[in-house]
Design an enzyme around this catalytic site. Structure first.
Site, PDB file in Angstrom:
ATOM      1  N   HIS A  52       5.235   0.124 -15.152  1.00 18.35           N
ATOM      2  CA  HIS A  52       6.472  -0.011 -14.390  1.00 18.35           C
ATOM      3  C   HIS A  52       7.583   0.905 -14.923  1.00 18.35           C
ATOM      4  O   HIS A  52       8.472   1.291 -14.169  1.00 18.35           O
ATOM      5  CB  HIS A  52       6.967  -1.455 -14.412  1.00 18.35           C
ATOM      6  CG  HIS A  52       6.144  -2.390 -13.589  1.00 18.35           C
ATOM      7  ND1 HIS A  52       4.804  -2.600 -13.828  1.00 18.35           N
ATOM      8  CD2 HIS A  52       6.467  -3.166 -12.528  1.00 18.35           C
ATOM      9  CE1 HIS A  52       4.336  -3.479 -12.945  1.00 18.35           C
ATOM     10  NE2 HIS A  52       5.323  -3.824 -12.149  1.00 18.35           N
ATOM     11  N   ALA A 104       0.852  -1.186   0.000  1.00 18.86           N
ATOM     12  CA  ALA A 104       0.000   0.000   0.000  1.00 18.86           C
ATOM     13  C   ALA A 104       0.887   1.235   0.000  1.00 18.86           C
ATOM     14  O   ALA A 104       1.391   1.643   1.048  1.00 18.86           O
ATOM     15  CB  ALA A 104      -0.931   0.004   1.216  1.00 18.86           C
ATOM     16  N   GLU A 105       1.107   1.823  -1.203  1.00 24.46           N
ATOM     17  CA  GLU A 105       1.980   2.977  -1.304  1.00 24.46           C
ATOM     18  C   GLU A 105       1.483   4.143  -0.462  1.00 24.46           C
ATOM     19  O   GLU A 105       2.279   4.903   0.108  1.00 24.46           O
ATOM     20  CB  GLU A 105       2.117   3.409  -2.771  1.00 24.46           C
ATOM     21  CG  GLU A 105       2.972   2.499  -3.623  1.00 24.46           C
ATOM     22  CD  GLU A 105       2.256   1.221  -4.039  1.00 24.46           C
ATOM     23  OE1 GLU A 105       1.011   1.156  -3.917  1.00 24.46           O
ATOM     24  OE2 GLU A 105       2.944   0.268  -4.467  1.00 24.46           O
TER      25      GLU A 105
END
Length: 325
Positions: free
Chosen positions: A129, A59-60
């Protein structure tokens, strides 16, 4: 000195700071036992313990919130966003909190947080990414944005970032992690944030760039030299704030410039560099300042990234357009 890859130099920088200051904490997704997805933190938890180097939930937003709170209580967090394409999950902590902390408290509370994150193309990563999102954070006042292009620079810049009293975004191009080695001092040293490096001296044209495009630009400069053109290559290293003095000194010497970035033309920081050159040195220019960038499209799937990414041939072609203007 030791021969190090960039990933080894980054690990060594964190080891130096963990040893030096017990207030330095390293955390993020899988950075503990696994040593991170690229092994940038390999061995650090074993050496410094689970209270100094530890895993977080996936969870950034939670990682960012933890960094905000820790920075208010005297710690120096080094948080990792596993890939910078996930920036949007933590953008409030970064731009809404950390960037403003010193300002909103009239300097009573700083935010000595380093935000490490890999980014960049050429290694066939999944969607989101590889995105180059440095332009988003570079446009936020209160943040310093650093992008090294070599192992030596990576270690010195990361140590400086961790010691800085304000938040620093430290972006690591994935293609450079293990692509080459160079001599890196085993002891601690720093490289000033906000200071560019002249990677190659020249008199006919300035190439201003950063990250993996430094190496493509150096290749192009070598090819241009064979055709009689002397090209200077400037590695910005810090893209916010820009080292305006070094940029303008180079342009005033060569009278021609191109700016190279991996990001799309509408993104990145190339447009800002061009604006600074035209505002400050337009009377020295003998040709328009051109840009070499990726197309203004979403980053392609891995099968198409080779054609999408700018390379030395694109840089050489644009350089010749400016040199023969």
């Amino acid at each position: 000195m030791a021969q190090m890859t960039m990933i080894q130099a980054i690990t060594d920088a964190m080891r130096v700071e963990l040893k030096k200051d017990e207030k330095v904490l390293v955390f993020g997704e899988d950075v503990g036992v696994n040593g991170g997805v690229f092994r940038a933190t390999e061995g650090l938890q074993k050496e410094f313990g689970e209270s100094r180097v530890f895993d977080t939930p996936l969870a950034e937003s939670g990682i960012g919130g933890l960094a905000v709170g820790l920075s208010m209580t005297g710690y120096r967090p080094v948080m990792e966003i596993q890939f910078f394409g996930f920036l949007f999950e933590v953008i409030d902590s970064v731009s809404g909190q950390l960037a403003r902390q010193s300002f909103r408290t009239a300097g009573k509370l700083n935010a000595p947080v380093t935000i490490r994150s890999p980014f960049g193309g050429g290694v066939a990563t999944p969607e989101m990414h590889a995105d180059s999102l440095e332009g988003i954070v570079a446009s936020q006042p209160g943040l310093t944005v650093v992008i090294p292009s070599s192992p030596y620079d990576a270690k010195g810049l990361l140590i400086s970032a961790i010691r800085d009293e304000n938040p620093v975004i430290f972006l690591e191009h994935m293609k450079l992690y293990r692509s080459f080695r160079e001599e890196v001092p085993e002891e601690e040293y720093t490289i000033p944030l906000g200071k560019a490096a002249v990677k190659r001296e020249g008199t006919d044209l300035s190439i201003i760039t950063y990250g993996a495009m430094v190496h493509e630009s150096l290749k192009a400069a070598e090819e241009l030299e064979k055709e009689g053109h002397s090209v200077e290559v400037i590695d910005l290293r810090t893209v916010q704030p820009l080292d305006i003095e070094t940029i303008i000194a180079s342009v005033e010497k060569t009278n021609r410039a191109i700016v190279v970035q991996e990001a799309q033309k509408q993104a990145g920081i190339a447009a800002n560099v061009v604006a600074e050159i035209t505002e400050r040195a337009i009377l020295h220019l003998e040709a328009p300042v051109l840009r070499v960038t990726a197309p203004d499209t979403i980053y392609p799937f891995a099968q198409g990234e080779r054609a999408w990414l700018p390379d030395a041939n694109d840089i050489k072609e644009t350089a010749l357009n400016v040199l023969t203007f």
